[in-house]
Design a protein around this motif. Structure first.
Motif, mmCIF file in Angstrom:
data_model
loop_
_atom_site.group_PDB
_atom_site.id
_atom_site.type_symbol
_atom_site.label_atom_id
_atom_site.label_comp_id
_atom_site.label_asym_id
_atom_site.label_seq_id
_atom_site.Cartn_x
_atom_site.Cartn_y
_atom_site.Cartn_z
ATOM 1 N N SER A 22 7.676 -89.385 -105.074
ATOM 2 C CA SER A 22 7.197 -88.098 -104.565
ATOM 3 C C SER A 22 7.207 -87.040 -105.667
ATOM 4 O O SER A 22 6.245 -86.288 -105.841
ATOM 5 C CB SER A 22 8.064 -87.646 -103.385
ATOM 6 N N CYS A 33 -1.407 -78.147 -104.408
ATOM 7 C CA CYS A 33 -2.064 -78.936 -103.361
ATOM 8 C C CYS A 33 -3.431 -79.367 -103.876
ATOM 9 O O CYS A 33 -4.225 -78.535 -104.315
ATOM 10 C CB CYS A 33 -2.213 -78.107 -102.082
ATOM 11 N N HIS A 48 3.963 -81.804 -100.211
ATOM 12 C CA HIS A 48 4.330 -83.172 -99.833
ATOM 13 C C HIS A 48 3.639 -84.202 -100.706
ATOM 14 O O HIS A 48 2.554 -83.958 -101.217
ATOM 15 C CB HIS A 48 3.913 -83.454 -98.390
ATOM 16 N N CYS A 49 4.243 -85.358 -100.785
ATOM 17 C CA CYS A 49 3.598 -86.537 -101.356
ATOM 18 C C CYS A 49 2.955 -87.239 -100.155
ATOM 19 O O CYS A 49 3.651 -87.824 -99.336
ATOM 20 C CB CYS A 49 4.627 -87.449 -102.028
ATOM 21 N N ALA A 50 1.643 -87.129 -100.043
ATOM 22 C CA ALA A 50 0.925 -87.670 -98.877
ATOM 23 C C ALA A 50 0.269 -89.001 -99.241
ATOM 24 O O ALA A 50 -0.358 -89.123 -100.286
ATOM 25 C CB ALA A 50 -0.124 -86.667 -98.424
ATOM 26 N N HIS A 51 0.412 -89.970 -98.353
ATOM 27 C CA HIS A 51 -0.188 -91.294 -98.539
ATOM 28 C C HIS A 51 -1.424 -91.421 -97.655
ATOM 29 O O HIS A 51 -1.402 -90.998 -96.503
ATOM 30 C CB HIS A 51 0.809 -92.394 -98.159
ATOM 31 N N ALA A 67 -1.593 -91.995 -103.059
ATOM 32 C CA ALA A 67 -0.802 -90.793 -102.790
ATOM 33 C C ALA A 67 -1.365 -89.594 -103.546
ATOM 34 O O ALA A 67 -1.966 -89.749 -104.608
ATOM 35 C CB ALA A 67 0.648 -91.020 -103.196
ATOM 36 N N LEU A 70 -0.098 -82.721 -101.220
ATOM 37 C CA LEU A 70 -0.727 -81.872 -100.209
ATOM 38 C C LEU A 70 0.304 -80.922 -99.630
ATOM 39 O O LEU A 70 1.448 -81.306 -99.397
ATOM 40 C CB LEU A 70 -1.307 -82.710 -99.059
ATOM 41 N N HIS A 75 -1.732 -81.513 -95.268
ATOM 42 C CA HIS A 75 -1.213 -82.828 -94.898
ATOM 43 C C HIS A 75 -1.385 -83.054 -93.397
ATOM 44 O O HIS A 75 -1.851 -84.117 -92.959
ATOM 45 C CB HIS A 75 0.252 -82.930 -95.306
ATOM 46 N N THR A 76 -1.037 -82.053 -92.602
ATOM 47 C CA THR A 76 -1.177 -82.150 -91.152
ATOM 48 C C THR A 76 -2.643 -82.329 -90.777
ATOM 49 O O THR A 76 -2.983 -83.196 -89.964
ATOM 50 C CB THR A 76 -0.599 -80.889 -90.474
ATOM 51 N N ASP A 79 -3.883 -85.842 -91.654
ATOM 52 C CA ASP A 79 -3.356 -86.860 -90.741
ATOM 53 C C ASP A 79 -4.077 -86.843 -89.399
ATOM 54 O O ASP A 79 -4.167 -87.872 -88.725
ATOM 55 C CB ASP A 79 -1.853 -86.668 -90.518
ATOM 56 N N ASN A 85 -10.519 -87.520 -93.849
ATOM 57 C CA ASN A 85 -9.482 -87.848 -94.817
ATOM 58 C C ASN A 85 -9.948 -88.985 -95.729
ATOM 59 O O ASN A 85 -9.876 -88.886 -96.952
ATOM 60 C CB ASN A 85 -8.197 -88.233 -94.076
#
Length: 161
Positions: A22, A33, A48-51, A67, A70, A75-76, A79, A85
């Protein structure tokens, strides 16, 4: 129904290797971001570290193309909007790398944690130390709403109205 959901809730386990990965992803992005461009102080929990594909997919869990950095609102949003995405991610990394990511994800693999740790530490050492300047929060009638959304999300939200 609510009682059942609470009983099934499990906290996500984050290992030391997850934390290192991360930090690498967020540092590589310059603590910014990658979707909206908002900058964060080093080691901020707001970034965040977003996958793109779940961390449960062991073969791509520590794969950098899987990754990105974000902010919480981006990120939200990502998702909750899987089609957009995937299109954003595909455009971001290119068709060849997207295809390789899908292929790598499909092949079951056992992760060599020690090797991944060595590689991440080496890569972190190569990155320049950046101290981004933070964007000030502007005051005004929409101040409360703006604080809950990053600038990119705020622009998207206001164009949709």
């Amino acid at each position: 129904m609510e009682l059942f959901i609470n009983q099934c809730y499990m906290k996500i386990r984050i290992s030391a290797l997850d934390k290192l990965f991360s930090r690498y992803i967020r540092a590589q992005a310059g603590w910014t971001c990658t979707r909206c461009g908002r900058r964060y102080p080093e080691k901020s929990q707001g970034l965040h570290c977003a996958h793109i594909f779940s961390r449960a997919k062991k073969s791509v869990r520590y794969y950098p193309d899987n990754a990105t950095a974000l902010c919480f609102p981006c990120h939200t949003w990502m998702d909750q909007h899987t089609t957009e995405n995937h299109a954003w991610w595909r455009a971001r990394i290119g068709e060849a790398r997207w295809s390789m990511l899908l292929l790598t994800m499909a092949v079951p693999a056992k992760v060599d944690g020690a090797m991944v740790k060595r590689w991440l530490e080496q890569e972190l050492g190569k990155l320049p130390v950046k101290r981004p300047s933070l964007q000030p929060v502007k005051s005004g009638s929409s101040d409360r709403a703006r604080r809950s959304l990053c600038s990119g999300c705020w622009n998207n939200a206001t164009t949709a109205i």
